[in-house]
Design a protein around this motif. Structure first.
Motif, PDB file in Angstrom:
ATOM      1  N   GLU A  74       5.322  -0.227  -5.923  1.00 31.84           N
ATOM      2  CA  GLU A  74       5.343  -0.915  -7.408  1.00 31.84           C
ATOM      3  C   GLU A  74       5.210   0.151  -8.257  1.00 31.84           C
ATOM      4  O   GLU A  74       6.134  -0.202  -9.486  1.00 31.84           O
ATOM      5  CB  GLU A  74       4.139  -1.661  -7.535  1.00 31.84           C
ATOM      6  CG  GLU A  74       3.921  -2.901  -6.514  1.00 31.84           C
ATOM      7  CD  GLU A  74       2.494  -3.641  -6.637  1.00 31.84           C
ATOM      8  OE1 GLU A  74       2.660  -4.819  -6.245  1.00 31.84           O
ATOM      9  OE2 GLU A  74       1.490  -3.003  -7.294  1.00 31.84           O
ATOM     10  N   GLU A  75       4.596   1.253  -8.249  1.00 34.39           N
ATOM     11  CA  GLU A  75       4.650   2.190  -9.264  1.00 34.39           C
ATOM     12  C   GLU A  75       5.938   3.198  -9.280  1.00 34.39           C
ATOM     13  O   GLU A  75       6.118   4.069 -10.203  1.00 34.39           O
ATOM     14  CB  GLU A  75       3.472   3.220  -9.462  1.00 34.39           C
ATOM     15  CG  GLU A  75       2.104   2.431  -9.512  1.00 34.39           C
ATOM     16  CD  GLU A  75       2.020   1.641 -10.680  1.00 34.39           C
ATOM     17  OE1 GLU A  75       2.553   1.976 -11.601  1.00 34.39           O
ATOM     18  OE2 GLU A  75       1.272   0.879 -10.587  1.00 34.39           O
ATOM     19  N   TYR A  87       6.552  -4.489 -12.958  1.00 40.23           N
ATOM     20  CA  TYR A  87       6.987  -5.370 -11.790  1.00 40.23           C
ATOM     21  C   TYR A  87       6.045  -5.106 -10.587  1.00 40.23           C
ATOM     22  O   TYR A  87       5.534  -4.076 -10.263  1.00 40.23           O
ATOM     23  CB  TYR A  87       8.175  -5.004 -11.261  1.00 40.23           C
ATOM     24  CG  TYR A  87       9.370  -5.303 -12.378  1.00 40.23           C
ATOM     25  CD1 TYR A  87       9.746  -6.523 -12.746  1.00 40.23           C
ATOM     26  CD2 TYR A  87       9.593  -4.262 -13.223  1.00 40.23           C
ATOM     27  CE1 TYR A  87      10.571  -6.882 -13.626  1.00 40.23           C
ATOM     28  CE2 TYR A  87      10.780  -4.635 -14.221  1.00 40.23           C
ATOM     29  CZ  TYR A  87      11.192  -5.912 -14.622  1.00 40.23           C
ATOM     30  OH  TYR A  87      12.033  -5.985 -15.646  1.00 40.23           O
ATOM     31  N   ARG A  88       5.668  -6.463  -9.918  1.00 38.13           N
ATOM     32  CA  ARG A  88       4.567  -6.250  -8.887  1.00 38.13           C
ATOM     33  C   ARG A  88       5.033  -7.122  -7.770  1.00 38.13           C
ATOM     34  O   ARG A  88       5.701  -8.074  -7.859  1.00 38.13           O
ATOM     35  CB  ARG A  88       3.422  -6.569  -9.251  1.00 38.13           C
ATOM     36  CG  ARG A  88       2.635  -6.137 -10.443  1.00 38.13           C
ATOM     37  CD  ARG A  88       1.955  -4.843  -9.846  1.00 38.13           C
ATOM     38  NE  ARG A  88       1.100  -3.893 -10.719  1.00 38.13           N
ATOM     39  CZ  ARG A  88       1.467  -2.840 -11.154  1.00 38.13           C
ATOM     40  NH1 ARG A  88       2.564  -2.230 -10.508  1.00 38.13           N
ATOM     41  NH2 ARG A  88       0.819  -2.002 -12.096  1.00 38.13           N
ATOM     42  N   ILE A  89       5.118  -6.692  -6.467  1.00 39.85           N
ATOM     43  CA  ILE A  89       5.090  -7.407  -5.285  1.00 39.85           C
ATOM     44  C   ILE A  89       4.137  -8.444  -5.250  1.00 39.85           C
ATOM     45  O   ILE A  89       2.898  -8.003  -5.333  1.00 39.85           O
ATOM     46  CB  ILE A  89       5.105  -6.385  -3.971  1.00 39.85           C
ATOM     47  CG1 ILE A  89       6.071  -5.434  -4.171  1.00 39.85           C
ATOM     48  CG2 ILE A  89       4.964  -7.109  -2.909  1.00 39.85           C
ATOM     49  CD1 ILE A  89       6.072  -4.343  -2.786  1.00 39.85           C
ATOM     50  N   ASP A  90       4.542  -9.719  -5.068  1.00 42.33           N
ATOM     51  CA  ASP A  90       3.770 -10.692  -5.013  1.00 42.33           C
ATOM     52  C   ASP A  90       3.397 -10.912  -3.720  1.00 42.33           C
ATOM     53  O   ASP A  90       3.867 -11.298  -2.448  1.00 42.33           O
ATOM     54  CB  ASP A  90       4.669 -12.131  -5.410  1.00 42.33           C
ATOM     55  CG  ASP A  90       3.703 -13.123  -5.754  1.00 42.33           C
ATOM     56  OD1 ASP A  90       2.534 -13.487  -5.148  1.00 42.33           O
ATOM     57  OD2 ASP A  90       4.298 -14.250  -6.194  1.00 42.33           O
ATOM     58  N   ARG A 124      -1.967  -1.560   1.454  1.00 42.21           N
ATOM     59  CA  ARG A 124      -2.159  -1.799   0.002  1.00 42.21           C
ATOM     60  C   ARG A 124      -1.688  -0.734  -0.701  1.00 42.21           C
ATOM     61  O   ARG A 124      -1.036  -0.964  -1.823  1.00 42.21           O
ATOM     62  CB  ARG A 124      -3.643  -2.591  -0.502  1.00 42.21           C
ATOM     63  CG  ARG A 124      -3.931  -3.633   0.220  1.00 42.21           C
ATOM     64  CD  ARG A 124      -5.137  -4.333  -0.078  1.00 42.21           C
ATOM     65  NE  ARG A 124      -5.360  -5.670   0.394  1.00 42.21           N
ATOM     66  CZ  ARG A 124      -4.987  -6.757  -0.164  1.00 42.21           C
ATOM     67  NH1 ARG A 124      -4.164  -6.821  -1.506  1.00 42.21           N
ATOM     68  NH2 ARG A 124      -5.438  -8.023   0.368  1.00 42.21           N
ATOM     69  N   ALA A 125      -2.136   0.379  -0.465  1.00 43.35           N
ATOM     70  CA  ALA A 125      -1.643   1.610  -1.146  1.00 43.35           C
ATOM     71  C   ALA A 125      -0.238   1.827  -0.934  1.00 43.35           C
ATOM     72  O   ALA A 125       0.247   2.224  -2.194  1.00 43.35           O
ATOM     73  CB  ALA A 125      -2.570   2.887  -0.288  1.00 43.35           C
ATOM     74  N   GLN A 185       8.675 -15.990  -4.881  1.00 42.01           N
ATOM     75  CA  GLN A 185       9.349 -15.002  -5.306  1.00 42.01           C
ATOM     76  C   GLN A 185       8.429 -13.832  -4.557  1.00 42.01           C
ATOM     77  O   GLN A 185       7.323 -13.797  -4.379  1.00 42.01           O
ATOM     78  CB  GLN A 185       9.142 -14.639  -6.443  1.00 42.01           C
ATOM     79  CG  GLN A 185       9.904 -15.953  -7.384  1.00 42.01           C
ATOM     80  CD  GLN A 185      11.313 -16.082  -7.510  1.00 42.01           C
ATOM     81  OE1 GLN A 185      12.020 -15.014  -7.532  1.00 42.01           O
ATOM     82  NE2 GLN A 185      11.782 -17.315  -7.096  1.00 42.01           N
ATOM     83  N   ALA A 186       9.407 -12.878  -4.228  1.00 44.54           N
ATOM     84  CA  ALA A 186       9.134 -11.432  -3.441  1.00 44.54           C
ATOM     85  C   ALA A 186       8.411 -10.499  -4.819  1.00 44.54           C
ATOM     86  O   ALA A 186       7.324  -9.718  -4.462  1.00 44.54           O
ATOM     87  CB  ALA A 186       9.920 -10.802  -2.820  1.00 44.54           C
ATOM     88  N   TRP A 187       8.857 -10.510  -5.722  1.00 43.06           N
ATOM     89  CA  TRP A 187       8.396  -9.790  -7.181  1.00 43.06           C
ATOM     90  C   TRP A 187       8.098 -10.717  -8.237  1.00 43.06           C
ATOM     91  O   TRP A 187       8.438 -11.808  -8.480  1.00 43.06           O
ATOM     92  CB  TRP A 187       9.461  -9.016  -7.406  1.00 43.06           C
ATOM     93  CG  TRP A 187      10.090  -7.729  -6.903  1.00 43.06           C
ATOM     94  CD1 TRP A 187      10.669  -7.910  -5.497  1.00 43.06           C
ATOM     95  CD2 TRP A 187       9.293  -6.347  -6.340  1.00 43.06           C
ATOM     96  NE1 TRP A 187      10.485  -6.459  -4.955  1.00 43.06           N
ATOM     97  CE2 TRP A 187       9.744  -5.708  -5.430  1.00 43.06           C
ATOM     98  CE3 TRP A 187       8.233  -5.992  -7.556  1.00 43.06           C
ATOM     99  CZ2 TRP A 187       9.457  -4.398  -5.280  1.00 43.06           C
ATOM    100  CZ3 TRP A 187       8.154  -4.451  -7.111  1.00 43.06           C
ATOM    101  CH2 TRP A 187       8.661  -3.641  -6.130  1.00 43.06           C
ATOM    102  N   ARG A 188       7.192 -10.321  -8.962  1.00 39.50           N
ATOM    103  CA  ARG A 188       6.639 -10.975 -10.224  1.00 39.50           C
ATOM    104  C   ARG A 188       6.693  -9.886 -11.430  1.00 39.50           C
ATOM    105  O   ARG A 188       6.396  -8.619 -11.227  1.00 39.50           O
ATOM    106  CB  ARG A 188       5.315 -11.733 -10.072  1.00 39.50           C
ATOM    107  CG  ARG A 188       4.166 -10.828  -9.651  1.00 39.50           C
ATOM    108  CD  ARG A 188       3.075 -11.659  -9.247  1.00 39.50           C
ATOM    109  NE  ARG A 188       1.791 -10.700  -8.583  1.00 39.50           N
ATOM    110  CZ  ARG A 188       1.158 -10.157  -9.475  1.00 39.50           C
ATOM    111  NH1 ARG A 188       1.166  -9.782 -10.652  1.00 39.50           N
ATOM    112  NH2 ARG A 188       0.188  -9.162  -8.833  1.00 39.50           N
TER     113      ARG A 188
END
Length: 480
Positions: free
Chosen positions: A397-398, A366-369, A390-391, A353-356
């Protein structure tokens, strides 16, 4: 009595109930627009009534709801004909033919209001000038005609002919839903005609669609329950999407469908069930519809009202109904969230999955996997840019517009598009090739393993044909 809350459609359904109980096979509804002199006529080919039976039928509450009834009887209180009619008109005429004889009685609320002795005077014959409206009955040896005149609850101030036509359309949709089990099948038990046009049945459960989930029938005493989860919009044609929403739309039509003798009483309600508090109708569960059949001997236990529009489950089966409904709601939520796409699994390997969703004490986010191949490859090759990437991921995500997505879904009545939905194949192919090239050239995977990996990666698992056409040589840049 006029204020029991009938709509024109529900009132007409009550009239048709009487026709069905009288073994009618054909019921014809005629709506005639003439301004304040408009009328509605309902003609059936049922058993008809003799003089004594007609007189009894025109009484208010002519029998006790506790009386034992025939198994196929759709009535209960002996009020439906009168209360349903009075809710729409001031003049109710009922003519009935049996054994070649025609009898006709009429209630006129204006006559009652003007009565000097406050008596309830039941009139014989039709109103002056309305004799011709009863002519269809003279050609039949049996059957009943119900005539509504002085439609003061329908033709109100400002009501125009187009409003009348819209009303007819609404009635047709309602009757198609309420009597769909009588109207459908290879040998329909009932034929409804509105102004010369047959009414086609509306199946709330779309049982003929291959993507519909239907549970086994669960018997709960004298009650039968079967849960259905309808296909996601993406699995339906535009016509199926339009018809599947029913008279009130997809969200409003979710829940239990309570039938008595296969006549629909409640169309889409969670019946006050739920864990902790009663469930409400939410977008996530819009695909859940549950058929619930009760016999007419269970009216009192289910607290069926005069309009046959509300029902409350007995305490003894509420827990079992809740459990069945919870399963249907859970399945419907998954179909709604995943757009009805089947998850492709080979062996026990899940789809990447791209999101978790991440749960914590304050709620859920929700976070990017980062284990997703497309994300992982970028981070592995980022070098000095890794902190910035990463930033960037954290900012995305936020700032996921959760509230906006929720509002757009609720107000737009559909899921926002994802998974390359609507994009041309060339655009999907370009993204797919980029990820495939990284897997083969940089990760050192064989073309076969890379294609297998993509078949288990969101959203490419929805495009098996494109994945299968990837060339063994990634630098070829095209497809097989």
């Amino acid at each position: 009595m006029r204020g029991l809350g009938y709509s024109t459609a529900t009132a007409l359904a009550d009239i048709i109930d009487n026709s069905v109980s009288a073994n009618a096979r054909n019921v014809s509804l005629t709506f005639e627009w003439a301004g304040n002199r408009s009328h509605v006529a309902i003609l059936d080919d049922g058993d008809g009534m003799d003089a004594a039976t007609l007189d009894l039928a025109m009484r208010l509450g002519e029998r006790s709801p506790l009386d034992k009834r025939e198994a196929g009887d759709l009535g209960r209180f002996g009020l439906g004909l009168k209360t349903a009619s009075f809710s729409q008109c001031r003049s109710l005429t009922v003519a009935s033919a049996k054994d070649g004889e025609i009898h006709c009685l009429r209630w006129d609320l204006d006559v009652l209001a003007a009565s000097a002795d406050d008596g309830w005077h039941l009139l014989e014959g039709s109103a002056e000038g309305s004799e011709g409206m009863l002519s269809p009955l003279t050609e039949a040896r049996k059957g009943t005609l119900v005539l509504w005149e002085s439609l003061d609850r329908i033709v109100t101030l400002g009501f125009k002919e187009q409003d009348f036509l819209d009303l007819i359309d609404g009635v047709e949709r309602h009757l198609a839903m309420v009597f769909h089990r009588y109207l459908g099948g290879p040998r329909p038990r009932l034929r409804l005609i509105i102004n010369g046009r047959p009414v086609a049945p509306w199946d709330p459960f779309m049982v003929s669609h291959p993507a519909t989930y239907s549970s086994p029938v669960a018997p709960l005493g004298d009650v039968e329950v079967q849960c259905h989860v309808l296909p996601h919009k993406d699995r339906l044609t535009p016509d199926e999407v339009e018809s599947g929403g029913g008279p009130h739309g997809w969200t409003a039509q979710q829940g239990f469908y309570v039938y008595r003798n296969e006549r629909l009483l409640v169309a889409g309600s969670w019946l006050g069930l739920g864990q902790g508090r009663s469930w409400t109708k939410e977008e996530a569960h819009r695909l859940a519809r549950i058929r619930l059949d009760i016999p007419n001997s269970a009216d009192a236990a289910w607290k069926i009202d005069i309009r046959k529009s509300t029902a409350r489950p007995p305490v003894g089966i509420r827990a079992a109904l809740t459990k069945l409904a919870e399963d249907a709601r859970s399945r419907a939520r998954k179909v709604f969230a995943h757009r009805g796409q089947p998850v492709r699994v080979v062996g026990a390997q899940p789809v990447a999955q791209a999101w978790r969703a991440e749960h914590f004490n304050g709620g859920m986010r929700y976070r990017i996997d980062v284990s997703h191949p497309a994300v992982r490859e970028v981070l592995d090759q980022a070098g000095d840019l890794a902190p910035q990437i990463r930033a960037m991921i954290r900012v995305i995500e936020e700032t996921v517009p959760v509230q906006r997505i929720w509002l757009d879904t609720a107000e737009g009545k559909e899921t926002p598009r994802t998974g390359f939905s609507g994009d041309p194949p060339a655009e999907v192919r370009s993204v797919l090739l980029a990820v495939y090239r990284n897997l083969v050239l940089r990760k050192g995977m064989s073309p076969e393993l890379a294609r297998e990996r993509l078949l288990h990666t969101e959203p490419f698992h929805n495009y098996p044909e494109l994945v299968g056409s990837l060339p063994d040589d990634p630098d070829a840049g095209g497809m097989k």
